[in-house]
Write an enzyme that holds these catalytic residues in place. Structure first.
Site, PDB file in Angstrom:
ATOM      1  N   CYS A   1       7.836 -16.368  -2.549  1.00  0.00           N
ATOM      2  CA  CYS A   1       7.422 -16.836  -3.875  1.00  0.00           C
ATOM      3  C   CYS A   1       6.814 -15.688  -4.667  1.00  0.00           C
ATOM      4  CB  CYS A   1       6.424 -17.985  -3.711  1.00  0.00           C
ATOM      5  SG  CYS A   1       5.810 -18.617  -5.281  1.00  0.00           S
TER       6      CYS A   1
ATOM      7  N   CYS B   1       3.835 -16.591  -6.834  1.00  0.00           N
ATOM      8  CA  CYS B   1       2.606 -16.813  -6.057  1.00  0.00           C
ATOM      9  C   CYS B   1       2.018 -15.486  -5.578  1.00  0.00           C
ATOM     10  CB  CYS B   1       2.901 -17.652  -4.815  1.00  0.00           C
ATOM     11  SG  CYS B   1       3.924 -19.083  -5.086  1.00  0.00           S
ATOM     12  N   ASP B   2       2.844 -14.612  -5.050  1.00  0.00           N
ATOM     13  CA  ASP B   2       2.330 -13.464  -4.293  1.00  0.00           C
ATOM     14  C   ASP B   2       2.522 -12.116  -4.969  1.00  0.00           C
ATOM     15  OD1 ASP B   2       1.699 -15.290  -2.338  1.00  0.00           O
ATOM     16  OD2 ASP B   2       3.584 -15.010  -1.244  1.00  0.00           O
TER      17      ASP B   2
END
Ligand code: FAD
Length: 325
Positions: free
Chosen positions: A153, A156-157
């Site tokens: 992701c 997300c990261d």
């Protein structure tokens, strides 16, 4: 809160009062962020909400060490703790938990039937919130390095790899979008794709070509994840046209080769799209009256915690309205 306390607290050992013989108002399948929010809203509306979870509450959120994009947490949130708090909040309003996997459903009858390995349950309405799982590369060390350089992701990261060199694997819209997103944050992005052109829609091609810090690695597939002191240090790729192997030193690899929805248990009960996600309208209504779908398992543009909880709330409201008819 220690992990041990949380695990004991969240292990759903109980069978809901009335399981099998009593008709549930709202059965929620899956206790990730979408399901927990649906349960919270349904229970708070005074409905008998029963949640089915095959592993332990929290879903993918509970596996997320640090989440930076959930509103209200300026320093970021620990996914496990946030999931635990969501469960506690749902419990406060009386959500019942059943620690069983739903293996099959029958939506042709009313009440609707949910089948587990141990019981059959009957419910007036059902909210499906079983999430999705990222498709993996299938390489050695992939699981061990998840959260230590391997990510599924970028939204997300990505920020954890600010000014670092990273790789994106894939050739569809997600991979293209991830590469563009990461190019703004990272020093360099390698886009590795097994063919000689992307599957992504044309609009992405020119934008990718114009990025000064992006390098395409065509006709190539990752063969080996290289670790150093427990973290990803590089990826060995094979160039399929020549058979040549190339070691690319990167701190992060973003796998964007698709996701798989957890819909196997639905088997013809609902309309799924061509990739297996449950088709629903904006409110989460499916093509079966009284059956709703929330979170990553439904057709949608952005699969994140913030959209999952919104879906859960909407579905519970819709279910409450359906039950009031
Ligand atoms: C590594 C990683 C990092 C992420 N980081 C972020 C981030 O930083 N920010 C962000 O917003 N999002 C992030 N995400 C995405 C986010 O976690 C998901 O979008 C969100 O968890 C989706 O919630 P959900 O409730 O729809 O599904 P899930 O979280 O997948 O929960 C589904 C639940 O249903 C259960 N279940 C499945 N099938 C059955 C069945 N048949 N019977 C009973 N139970 C079943 C599963 O065990 C699971 O607990 C990340 C995801 C991953 C994998």
């Amino acid at each position: 809160m220690t992990e041990e306390t949380a695990t004991n607290e969240t292990t759903p050992a109980c069978k809901a009062p009335g399981a099998t013989d009593e008709v549930i108002d709202v059965a929620v399948i899956g206790a990730g962020p979408a399901g927990l929010t649906a349960g919270l809203y349904a229970a708070r509306a005074g409905l008998n909400a029963v949640m089915f979870e095959r592993i332990s509450p929290g879903g993918q959120l509970a596996q997320t060490e640090h989440m930076e994009n959930y509103p209200g947490f300026p320093e970021g949130a620990n996914g496990f703790e946030l999931a635990f708090a969501m469960k506690q909040q749902a419990d406060r309003f009386g959500v019942n938990h059943i620690g069983e996997e739903v293996l099959g459903v029958d939506f042709t009858q009313d009440p609707k039937v949910l089948k587990t390995a141990f019981n059959e349950y009957r419910a007036k309405s059902v909210i499906i919130a079983t999430g999705a799982r990222p498709r993996k590369l299938g390489l050695e060390l992939e699981d061990e390095l998840q959260g230590r350089g391997v990510s599924y992701c970028a939204t997300c990261d990505g920020n954890f790899f600010r000014d670092k060199e990273v790789m994106v694997v894939g050739g569809g819209n997600t991979a293209a979008g991830d590469a563009i997103y990461l190019s703004r944050i990272c020093k360099k992005v390698y886009l590795v794709h097994r063919r000689d052109k992307l599957r992504a829609t044309a609009i992405y091609h020119k934008r990718l070509e114009d990025l000064p810090n992006l390098e395409f690695v065509w006709n190539a597939v990752p063969r080996k994840l290289v670790a150093d002191e427990g973290k990803l240090a590089g990826v060995r790729v094979e160039v399929l046209t020549t058979g040549e192997e190339r070691d690319i030193p990167v701190d992060g690899v973003f796998v964007a080769v698709g996701t798989e929805p957890n819909t196997e248990f639905l088997e013809g009960a609902l309309t799924l799209d061509e990739t297996g996600y449950v088709v629903a309208d904006e409110t989460g209504a499916t093509d079966v009256p009284g059956v709703y779908v929330a979170g990553d398992v439904r057709t949608k543009a952005l699969r994140q915690v913030v959209t999952a909880v919104a879906d859960g709330a909407l579905c519970a409201e819709e279910a409450a309205e359906y039950l009031a008819i």
